[in-house]
Design a protein around this motif. Structure first.
Motif, PDB file in Angstrom:
ATOM      1  N   UNK A 136       0.849  -1.199   0.000  1.00 36.33           N
ATOM      2  CA  UNK A 136       0.000   0.000   0.000  1.00 36.33           C
ATOM      3  C   UNK A 136       0.885   1.249   0.000  1.00 36.33           C
ATOM      4  N   UNK A 137       0.467   2.253  -0.766  1.00 31.64           N
ATOM      5  CA  UNK A 137       1.218   3.506  -0.805  1.00 31.64           C
ATOM      6  C   UNK A 137       1.420   4.046   0.606  1.00 31.64           C
ATOM      7  N   UNK A 138       2.639   4.469   0.899  1.00 32.13           N
ATOM      8  CA  UNK A 138       2.950   4.969   2.231  1.00 32.13           C
ATOM      9  C   UNK A 138       2.129   6.193   2.607  1.00 32.13           C
ATOM     10  N   UNK A 139       1.782   7.038   1.604  1.00 26.34           N
ATOM     11  CA  UNK A 139       1.068   8.268   1.939  1.00 26.34           C
ATOM     12  C   UNK A 139      -0.389   8.029   2.330  1.00 26.34           C
ATOM     13  N   UNK A 140      -0.844   6.772   2.241  1.00 27.24           N
ATOM     14  CA  UNK A 140      -2.202   6.438   2.681  1.00 27.24           C
ATOM     15  C   UNK A 140      -2.215   5.740   4.040  1.00 27.24           C
ATOM     16  N   UNK A 141      -1.047   5.344   4.523  1.00 29.97           N
ATOM     17  CA  UNK A 141      -0.973   4.581   5.770  1.00 29.97           C
ATOM     18  C   UNK A 141      -0.925   5.485   7.001  1.00 29.97           C
ATOM     19  N   UNK A 142      -1.517   5.002   8.086  1.00 31.07           N
ATOM     20  CA  UNK A 142      -1.423   5.650   9.396  1.00 31.07           C
ATOM     21  C   UNK A 142      -1.769   7.139   9.330  1.00 31.07           C
ATOM     22  N   UNK A 143      -2.903   7.425   8.718  1.00 31.44           N
ATOM     23  CA  UNK A 143      -3.385   8.793   8.595  1.00 31.44           C
ATOM     24  C   UNK A 143      -4.507   9.045   9.610  1.00 31.44           C
ATOM     25  N   UNK A 144      -4.944  10.297   9.680  1.00 30.47           N
ATOM     26  CA  UNK A 144      -5.912  10.670  10.717  1.00 30.47           C
ATOM     27  C   UNK A 144      -7.258   9.984  10.562  1.00 30.47           C
ATOM     28  N   UNK A 145      -7.563   9.517   9.353  1.00 35.10           N
ATOM     29  CA  UNK A 145      -8.860   8.886   9.126  1.00 35.10           C
ATOM     30  C   UNK A 145      -8.800   7.358   9.271  1.00 35.10           C
ATOM     31  N   UNK A 150      -1.427   6.346  16.886  1.00 39.52           N
ATOM     32  CA  UNK A 150      -0.404   5.434  16.388  1.00 39.52           C
ATOM     33  C   UNK A 150      -0.856   4.006  16.199  1.00 39.52           C
ATOM     34  N   UNK A 151      -2.151   3.757  16.295  1.00 40.07           N
ATOM     35  CA  UNK A 151      -2.709   2.412  16.128  1.00 40.07           C
ATOM     36  C   UNK A 151      -3.521   2.365  14.839  1.00 40.07           C
ATOM     37  N   UNK A 152      -3.241   1.386  13.991  1.00 44.84           N
ATOM     38  CA  UNK A 152      -3.968   1.247  12.730  1.00 44.84           C
ATOM     39  C   UNK A 152      -5.359   0.659  12.957  1.00 44.84           C
ATOM     40  N   UNK A 153      -6.324   1.189  12.230  1.00 41.83           N
ATOM     41  CA  UNK A 153      -7.684   0.658  12.300  1.00 41.83           C
ATOM     42  C   UNK A 153      -8.168   0.133  10.962  1.00 41.83           C
ATOM     43  N   UNK A 154      -7.254  -0.141  10.049  1.00 40.98           N
ATOM     44  CA  UNK A 154      -7.712  -0.729   8.807  1.00 40.98           C
ATOM     45  C   UNK A 154      -6.714  -0.628   7.674  1.00 40.98           C
ATOM     46  N   UNK A 155      -7.168  -1.053   6.497  1.00 46.63           N
ATOM     47  CA  UNK A 155      -6.336  -1.111   5.303  1.00 46.63           C
ATOM     48  C   UNK A 155      -6.911  -0.188   4.236  1.00 46.63           C
ATOM     49  N   UNK A 332      -6.148   3.216  -7.052  1.00 49.33           N
ATOM     50  CA  UNK A 332      -5.949   2.084  -6.148  1.00 49.33           C
ATOM     51  C   UNK A 332      -5.035   2.464  -4.996  1.00 49.33           C
ATOM     52  N   UNK A 333      -5.009   1.626  -3.964  1.00 50.20           N
ATOM     53  CA  UNK A 333      -4.098   1.872  -2.848  1.00 50.20           C
ATOM     54  C   UNK A 333      -2.820   1.061  -2.973  1.00 50.20           C
ATOM     55  N   UNK A 334      -2.866  -0.054  -3.716  1.00 47.51           N
ATOM     56  CA  UNK A 334      -1.691  -0.904  -3.868  1.00 47.51           C
ATOM     57  C   UNK A 334      -0.871  -0.435  -5.059  1.00 47.51           C
ATOM     58  N   UNK A 335       0.412  -0.197  -4.838  1.00 44.02           N
ATOM     59  CA  UNK A 335       1.240   0.375  -5.884  1.00 44.02           C
ATOM     60  C   UNK A 335       1.446  -0.557  -7.080  1.00 44.02           C
ATOM     61  N   UNK A 336       1.171  -1.861  -6.912  1.00 39.04           N
ATOM     62  CA  UNK A 336       1.293  -2.800  -8.025  1.00 39.04           C
ATOM     63  C   UNK A 336      -0.044  -3.056  -8.710  1.00 39.04           C
ATOM     64  N   UNK A 354       2.301  11.093  -5.435  1.00 40.06           N
ATOM     65  CA  UNK A 354       2.329  11.611  -4.068  1.00 40.06           C
ATOM     66  C   UNK A 354       2.157  13.124  -4.023  1.00 40.06           C
ATOM     67  N   UNK A 355       2.681  13.827  -5.047  1.00 37.70           N
ATOM     68  CA  UNK A 355       2.534  15.283  -5.074  1.00 37.70           C
ATOM     69  C   UNK A 355       1.066  15.660  -5.257  1.00 37.70           C
ATOM     70  N   UNK A 356       0.391  14.971  -6.173  1.00 40.07           N
ATOM     71  CA  UNK A 356      -1.047  15.208  -6.388  1.00 40.07           C
ATOM     72  C   UNK A 356      -1.814  14.872  -5.112  1.00 40.07           C
ATOM     73  N   UNK A 357      -1.485  13.737  -4.506  1.00 39.06           N
ATOM     74  CA  UNK A 357      -2.188  13.303  -3.289  1.00 39.06           C
ATOM     75  C   UNK A 357      -1.986  14.285  -2.148  1.00 39.06           C
ATOM     76  N   UNK A 358      -0.827  14.968  -2.132  1.00 42.37           N
ATOM     77  CA  UNK A 358      -0.536  15.894  -1.040  1.00 42.37           C
ATOM     78  C   UNK A 358      -1.436  17.120  -1.081  1.00 42.37           C
ATOM     79  N   UNK A 359      -2.080  17.371  -2.207  1.00 39.06           N
ATOM     80  CA  UNK A 359      -2.987  18.510  -2.344  1.00 39.06           C
ATOM     81  C   UNK A 359      -4.393  18.187  -1.840  1.00 39.06           C
TER      82      UNK A 359
END
Length: 394
Positions: A136-145, A150-155, A332-336, A354-359
């Motif tokens: 999974x793309x790193x920029x989607x992991x462990x975010x506020x939603x 610091x605990x993951x609640x999903x994929x 998609x969330x998976x880079x492959x 990632x630049x687009x996602x950062x916006x």
């Protein structure tokens, strides 16, 4: 709500709305936490033979809507977990349905996920037990939603932006700011559209971050009472120019095609679905955009937690994630996953950029504990936003 099918799936959508590598989960200890005392699984055990899934239309396709669209059957064959699924139309509906305890897994958008965590309805997820999480793309992991403290609640599943779409014949020159739907909205009175949900308040807050910096808004989902009031005031001004608030994806396409709507919030899949020749374009305005990143979550009272973990791993795999997100119309969330999507599909949705996602300010449930880190003030929660939205619409 925000999610519906691409036009090639319209008939299926309307009908819909009327992992091998995993063994499963054994019980684990508990400790205090946001999920009502749950901790993530520590090891895997045997499958239960069934899993109940609650999701947006188009996320759990078994071939019954379109024989050519089926990523559920391979999962069932690999794991022995028979899938039953139910679709919902709004995040509020998903939240209510999950409270029944009838579902093992839910695909939740950011305007529902933290509510589910706070209610103790979903459990922390041990991503070490989900091999495909690594892709999974790193920029989607462990975010506020999708995480708390610091605990993951999903994929993460798929993601997209709430873009500005405009009629290129009417809205000239090409807009670079959301001012065409706010401060300059009167120029297109009766032909402005906006997304029909309390979470749209964040779009106004995002606009004010740039245009009224003295308000001190740092995160459009973290609004104190003064900041919420300013956002609501802006939306009440906008109300006079709105032709329609939309939640039905197909009606929005028709409205832009007919010219009844000339400017407003949209998704990339809507722009891609317009009839050939429709004079429309989309842009990411200078202020940025809101958007969504959906998360597969496991019920804290799941009857089949083992099969639930198996589903989270399977749906995050490159092939399944590629199929599901292309069918739906999102990145998609998976880079492959792009290896399993049609040519140009990932590019159309800016997958992995990632630049687009950062916006993108991804939908996050407003809660009293300010998501921007402030501790000297209490922020307004989703209930307050819901009340405010009702006042805005009148």
């Amino acid at each position: 709500m925000k999610h519906t099918m691409p036009p090639t799936r319209r008939r299926a959508a309307l009908a819909l709305l009327a992992a091998a590598s995993l063994a499963a989960l054994t019980a684990c200890g508990t400790s205090g936490g946001s999920s009502g005392g749950e901790t993530a699984a520590t090891e895997l055990g045997e499958m239960e033979g069934a899993v109940s899934i609650l999701a947006w239309p188009g996320y759990v396709e078994d071939g019954s809507n379109d024989p050519a669209v089926d990523w559920v059957t391979p999962f069932e064959e690999q794991t022995g977990c028979q899938v039953t699924s139910k679709t919902y139309g709004t995040s509020d509906e998903a939240f209510s349905l999950m409270k029944t305890g009838d579902y093992d897994v839910v695909a939740a958008s950011g305007d529902a996920s933290l509510r589910l965590v706070a209610a103790g309805t979903v459990a922390p997820v041990n991503t070490d037990l989900i091999p495909n999480y690594a892709g999974v793309y790193d920029f989607l992991k462990m975010q506020s939603w999708n995480s708390v403290d610091g605990v993951s609640y999903g994929v993460p599943h798929g993601y997209g932006a709430n873009l500005l779409m405009y009629n290129t014949d009417v809205v000239t020159p090409a807009p670079t700011s959301w001012d065409v739907v706010f401060d300059k909205g009167s120029e297109f009175q009766g032909k402005v559209t906006a997304y029909d949900s309390p979470i749209y308040i964040a779009d106004a807050a995002m606009y004010l971050m740039t245009h009224q910096p003295d308000l001190g808004i740092e995160n459009p989902y973290a609004l104190d009472e003064e900041q919420l009031a300013a956002s609501v005031a802006l939306l009440k001004e906008q109300r006079a120019n709105i032709g329609e608030y939309w939640s039905d994806y197909l009606k929005t396409i028709q409205s832009f095609e007919s010219g009844d709507t000339v400017v407003g919030t949209t998704w990339q899949v809507i722009a891609n679905s317009l009839a050939e020749g429709t004079p429309a374009a989309v842009t990411v305005p200078s202020e940025g955009v809101t958007g969504w990143s959906d998360t597969w979550m496991i019920a804290s009272a799941a009857k089949s937690p083992n099969c639930a973990y198996a589903w989270l791993d399977y749906i995050a795999s490159p092939e399944a994630n590629g199929q599901a997100t292309e069918y739906f119309g999102e990145a998609p969330s998976n880079q492959a996953a792009c290896e399993f999507r049609s040519e140009g599909s990932c590019e159309a949705y800016h997958a992995g950029d990632a630049d687009y996602a950062s916006k993108i300010w991804y939908w996050s449930t407003p809660i009293a504990e300010c998501l921007d880190g402030r501790t000297d003030v209490q922020c307004t929660d989703y209930a307050a936003w819901t009340t405010a939205w009702q006042e805005i619409k009148g």
